[in-house]
Design a protein around this motif. Sequence first.
Motif, PDB file in Angstrom:
ATOM      1  N   VAL A 122       0.955  75.861  77.746  1.00 17.86           N
ATOM      2  CA  VAL A 122       0.664  77.217  77.265  1.00 17.86           C
ATOM      3  C   VAL A 122       0.931  78.244  78.367  1.00 17.86           C
ATOM      4  O   VAL A 122       1.578  79.271  78.130  1.00 17.86           O
ATOM      5  CB  VAL A 122      -0.792  77.307  76.753  1.00 17.86           C
ATOM      6  CG1 VAL A 122      -1.157  78.739  76.445  1.00 17.86           C
ATOM      7  CG2 VAL A 122      -0.980  76.437  75.515  1.00 17.86           C
ATOM      8  N   SER A 123       0.481  77.957  79.589  1.00 14.28           N
ATOM      9  CA  SER A 123       0.680  78.918  80.685  1.00 14.28           C
ATOM     10  C   SER A 123       2.167  79.118  80.943  1.00 14.28           C
ATOM     11  O   SER A 123       2.622  80.248  81.134  1.00 14.28           O
ATOM     12  CB  SER A 123       0.017  78.440  81.973  1.00 14.28           C
ATOM     13  OG  SER A 123      -1.247  77.949  81.702  1.00 14.28           O
ATOM     14  N   PHE A 124       2.915  78.023  80.953  1.00 18.29           N
ATOM     15  CA  PHE A 124       4.358  78.122  81.219  1.00 18.29           C
ATOM     16  C   PHE A 124       5.033  78.970  80.144  1.00 18.29           C
ATOM     17  O   PHE A 124       5.843  79.842  80.446  1.00 18.29           O
ATOM     18  CB  PHE A 124       4.965  76.721  81.260  1.00 18.29           C
ATOM     19  CG  PHE A 124       6.431  76.684  81.572  1.00 18.29           C
ATOM     20  CD1 PHE A 124       6.869  76.758  82.891  1.00 18.29           C
ATOM     21  CD2 PHE A 124       7.372  76.589  80.563  1.00 18.29           C
ATOM     22  CE1 PHE A 124       8.219  76.723  83.186  1.00 18.29           C
ATOM     23  CE2 PHE A 124       8.725  76.552  80.851  1.00 18.29           C
ATOM     24  CZ  PHE A 124       9.148  76.625  82.170  1.00 18.29           C
ATOM     25  N   SER A 125       4.676  78.717  78.887  1.00 15.82           N
ATOM     26  CA  SER A 125       5.302  79.458  77.795  1.00 15.82           C
ATOM     27  C   SER A 125       5.020  80.950  77.912  1.00 15.82           C
ATOM     28  O   SER A 125       5.902  81.784  77.739  1.00 15.82           O
ATOM     29  CB  SER A 125       4.780  78.961  76.450  1.00 15.82           C
ATOM     30  OG  SER A 125       4.990  77.588  76.338  1.00 15.82           O
ATOM     31  N   VAL A 126       3.773  81.275  78.223  1.00 19.34           N
ATOM     32  CA  VAL A 126       3.377  82.688  78.230  1.00 19.34           C
ATOM     33  C   VAL A 126       3.830  83.382  79.519  1.00 19.34           C
ATOM     34  O   VAL A 126       4.369  84.473  79.488  1.00 19.34           O
ATOM     35  CB  VAL A 126       1.853  82.806  78.040  1.00 19.34           C
ATOM     36  CG1 VAL A 126       1.408  84.234  78.206  1.00 19.34           C
ATOM     37  CG2 VAL A 126       1.460  82.283  76.668  1.00 19.34           C
ATOM     38  N   VAL A 144       6.827  84.137  76.213  1.00 21.51           N
ATOM     39  CA  VAL A 144       6.639  84.033  74.764  1.00 21.51           C
ATOM     40  C   VAL A 144       5.598  85.060  74.334  1.00 21.51           C
ATOM     41  O   VAL A 144       4.647  85.328  75.062  1.00 21.51           O
ATOM     42  CB  VAL A 144       6.173  82.603  74.413  1.00 21.51           C
ATOM     43  CG1 VAL A 144       5.546  82.560  73.033  1.00 21.51           C
ATOM     44  CG2 VAL A 144       7.334  81.646  74.512  1.00 21.51           C
ATOM     45  N   VAL A 145       5.826  85.645  73.192  1.00 30.13           N
ATOM     46  CA  VAL A 145       4.906  86.682  72.710  1.00 30.13           C
ATOM     47  C   VAL A 145       3.510  86.088  72.500  1.00 30.13           C
ATOM     48  O   VAL A 145       3.363  85.056  71.852  1.00 30.13           O
ATOM     49  CB  VAL A 145       5.411  87.288  71.389  1.00 30.13           C
ATOM     50  CG1 VAL A 145       4.326  88.142  70.749  1.00 30.13           C
ATOM     51  CG2 VAL A 145       6.654  88.107  71.648  1.00 30.13           C
ATOM     52  N   LEU A 146       2.535  86.715  73.091  1.00 28.48           N
ATOM     53  CA  LEU A 146       1.152  86.299  72.890  1.00 28.48           C
ATOM     54  C   LEU A 146       0.340  87.564  72.651  1.00 28.48           C
ATOM     55  O   LEU A 146       0.000  88.284  73.588  1.00 28.48           O
ATOM     56  CB  LEU A 146       0.626  85.534  74.110  1.00 28.48           C
ATOM     57  CG  LEU A 146      -0.859  85.190  74.060  1.00 28.48           C
ATOM     58  CD1 LEU A 146      -1.160  84.215  72.937  1.00 28.48           C
ATOM     59  CD2 LEU A 146      -1.327  84.616  75.382  1.00 28.48           C
ATOM     60  N   VAL A 147       0.070  87.829  71.397  1.00 31.27           N
ATOM     61  CA  VAL A 147      -0.670  89.045  71.061  1.00 31.27           C
ATOM     62  C   VAL A 147      -2.165  88.767  71.134  1.00 31.27           C
ATOM     63  O   VAL A 147      -2.932  89.571  71.631  1.00 31.27           O
ATOM     64  CB  VAL A 147      -0.280  89.547  69.653  1.00 31.27           C
ATOM     65  CG1 VAL A 147      -0.882  90.917  69.403  1.00 31.27           C
ATOM     66  CG2 VAL A 147       1.233  89.586  69.502  1.00 31.27           C
ATOM     67  N   GLY A 148      -2.567  87.585  70.656  1.00 31.39           N
ATOM     68  CA  GLY A 148      -3.989  87.250  70.635  1.00 31.39           C
ATOM     69  C   GLY A 148      -4.457  86.687  71.973  1.00 31.39           C
ATOM     70  O   GLY A 148      -3.800  86.856  72.998  1.00 31.39           O
ATOM     71  N   SER A 149      -5.593  85.985  71.922  1.00 33.08           N
ATOM     72  CA  SER A 149      -6.196  85.479  73.159  1.00 33.08           C
ATOM     73  C   SER A 149      -5.616  84.122  73.547  1.00 33.08           C
ATOM     74  O   SER A 149      -5.442  83.241  72.704  1.00 33.08           O
ATOM     75  CB  SER A 149      -7.706  85.354  72.961  1.00 33.08           C
ATOM     76  OG  SER A 149      -8.223  84.399  73.861  1.00 33.08           O
ATOM     77  N   ILE A 150      -5.342  83.964  74.842  1.00 35.62           N
ATOM     78  CA  ILE A 150      -4.808  82.685  75.336  1.00 35.62           C
ATOM     79  C   ILE A 150      -5.845  81.575  75.155  1.00 35.62           C
ATOM     80  O   ILE A 150      -5.508  80.406  74.965  1.00 35.62           O
ATOM     81  CB  ILE A 150      -4.355  82.798  76.802  1.00 35.62           C
ATOM     82  CG1 ILE A 150      -3.498  81.583  77.195  1.00 35.62           C
ATOM     83  CG2 ILE A 150      -5.538  82.946  77.735  1.00 35.62           C
ATOM     84  CD1 ILE A 150      -2.725  81.761  78.470  1.00 35.62           C
ATOM     85  N   TRP A 151      -7.129  81.945  75.183  1.00 36.11           N
ATOM     86  CA  TRP A 151      -8.193  80.930  75.038  1.00 36.11           C
ATOM     87  C   TRP A 151      -8.178  80.341  73.639  1.00 36.11           C
ATOM     88  O   TRP A 151      -8.445  79.157  73.451  1.00 36.11           O
ATOM     89  CB  TRP A 151      -9.561  81.538  75.355  1.00 36.11           C
ATOM     90  CG  TRP A 151      -9.608  82.000  76.761  1.00 36.11           C
ATOM     91  CD1 TRP A 151      -9.625  83.290  77.207  1.00 36.11           C
ATOM     92  CD2 TRP A 151      -9.576  81.173  77.939  1.00 36.11           C
ATOM     93  NE1 TRP A 151      -9.612  83.313  78.575  1.00 36.11           N
ATOM     94  CE2 TRP A 151      -9.583  82.036  79.062  1.00 36.11           C
ATOM     95  CE3 TRP A 151      -9.545  79.793  78.151  1.00 36.11           C
ATOM     96  CZ2 TRP A 151      -9.566  81.573  80.365  1.00 36.11           C
ATOM     97  CZ3 TRP A 151      -9.523  79.317  79.448  1.00 36.11           C
ATOM     98  CH2 TRP A 151      -9.537  80.211  80.545  1.00 36.11           C
TER      99      TRP A 151
END
Lengths: 244, 342
Positions: free
Chosen positions: B212-216, B221-228
Motif C-alpha cells: 500500500v505504501s509503495f503504491s501511494v 496511485v490516487v488515494l482520496v480516502g484514508s490509508i488506514w
Amino acid sequence: MLFVSIEIDVKGVSKSYGKTKVLQGINLQIQPGQIYGLIGPSGSGKTTLVKLIVGIDSADEGQVEVFGKSMPNLELLQDIGYMAQADALYLELTGYENLAFFASLYPMKKTELTKRIAYAAELVKLTGELKKKVAAYSGGMKRRLSLAIALVHDPKILILDEPTVGIDPELRLSIWNELMHLKNEHQKTILITTHVMDEAEKCDIVAMVRSGALLKSGSPADLKAAYGVRQLEEVFLQAGREQP
Amino acid sequence: MRIQALVKRIIRQMLRDKRTLALLFFAPLIVLTLMYFFFNGNGNDPVIGVVGADERLAVLLEEREIQFERFEAADPQTVIEEELDGLLDVENSSLKLTLLNDDPSVARSILVQINQALLMQNAAAGGNALALETEYIYGSEDTEFFDVLSPVLIGFFVFFFVFLISGIGLLKERTSGTLERLMATPIRRWELVAAYLAGYGLFAIIQTVIVVSFSVLVLDVVLVGSIWHVILTNLLLALVALSLGTLLSSFASSEFQMVQFIPVVVIPQIFFAGIFPVDGMVDWLQGIGRIMPIYYAADALKSVMYKGQGLADISGDLLALGVFAIVFIGLNIVALKKHRKL
C-alpha cells in the motif's frame, strides 16, 4: 493370580485404507517397564498400528487404551514420546531450534527445558551439531535428532518407529544401551518397531506382524523354545507358514 | 505458550527462506510497477486542435508544452480524422474542450495542463475568468484506468501471495510429516490454526503495509480516502487468503497441486473484482461474484481509494470479508480432524 497392570491395551483393532485391509483384529497388551518389539517386514502394518496407538489415526474397529483411557487423549500425549518412521523435522531450523520447538509444546519450565534439551542431545551424541541447520544433517543424524525429540519431554512411554534405520552399528549399540538404561533406571515402557532380528532379540516381548495380523507374541526365549529352534528368524518363518 | 512456540517457529522458518520473503514483499511491487507503466504509458506527446484562440492563450499553451494545431473550424469528427487527442474551442469567453479519451491517462494530462494554463491566464486577466466546459468523445471524465485498476490490483496481490505462501507453508508441514508429528504432541487443533494465522498473518501485515505504501507514495496511485481504511481492508482480505490457503492445502498433496488451485480459485476472482464491469454481466454470473472474497475487497478498496468514502460506506464489504475469514478458519479446524480426531 497375580495382578498384572497393563499400560497399553490394543483391543481388536482393524483398519482399512480404501479397500486395502491394513490391520485385522489386533490384540496386544504392553506392561509397564517392558521393551515391546513389533517385528515384521515393511508393509506389514507396523507403522499403522503405531499410529493408532499414538492416536494420530483412528481405527475402524476396536480401540486403543493407554493407562486405561482410550486414545486419542491430549493429556495422555504428554506421557508419550513418539518417533515417526519418516524424519519429521524442520530443515530450515537448526537441531537446537527443532528440539526447543517440540519441547516447548509440553508444559515445562524454562530451566527444565534447557536441561532436557542438553540431556536428549547428549544421549544421541548430537551436542556438537546442534547449531547446524538440519538440512545439512546426514540421514543418521536426522534419525538421532528425531529420537532426541521423542525423549525431550521425559515421557513415560516411548513409541519408536524403526528408530535405528540408517544408523551405524556403533551408534545403534549405544542407542540400545540407552533404551535399556531408560527401561531399567527410569522404568520407561518402550514400544519399538524393527525389521532387524537381532534387535528383536533384545526386546522383552516380541510380536510378529505380517499382512496386518499378529502371528505370535512372547519373549524371544519362549518363542524359540515353543518352536524348538535357535534363531528368532526361524520362529518367524514357521509362524508365517502356519498362516493360511 | 504452545501457540507462541509455533508462531516463533513459523517466523524463523520464513526468515530463513529469503526467496519466499522476496516473493511475498517485492513481487507485488514489480508487477504493480509494470502494470503502472503498462497502463500509463505516454508513448506520444498529445496533440490537440485549437480553434480561435488568441495569442496570449497560444503562448501559455506553448509554455506548458502542449502541442497544438490551429484550425479554422472543427468538430469532434475532426479530432478523430486528424488523429488528435483533443480540441480546444474558444468562442468569445466560453471555452470548450473536447477530449478523445481513448486513453484516459492522456485525456487527464491534457485536462490538467489546460486547466493550469487557464488558471494562469485568468490570473493575468484579473477576474474576467473563463469557464472550461469539458466533453468526452469516448467514455467520461470518470474513466481513469489505473486509478480504477490499482485498488483492485493491490487487493488482488495481497490475496494471491498470502494465499500461495500460507497454503504451501501448511502443505510442507503435511508432506514432511511434521504435521502428523505435531499431532502426536498435546497441541490442540485450534491452537495450530491460531498459530498459523498469527505467524503468517504477521508477514501478511508487513506485505500489506509495503504494497500500500509503495503504491501511494512511489507510484502515486490516487488515494482520496484514508490509508488506514485501505490497510484495514487489505488485512481482512489477507486473513481470508490465509485461511483459504491453509484450508485448500489440505486438499493438495504436493506444492504443484497447490499451484493448480490458482487457475481454479484465484484467477476467476479477478473477473469479479471490478476490472471488468460486473453490472453488465448476466444475473447468475453476478451471483457468482457475490461468493468471491475479492469482489468485496475490491469494492471496499475502490470506494476508499477512488471515491474517497469512509468506514461507514465499506462496513458491509468488511463484514462480508470477516464472515469469509471466520468460515474458513472454522473449516480449517475441522479439516485437521483428518489427522487426529481430537
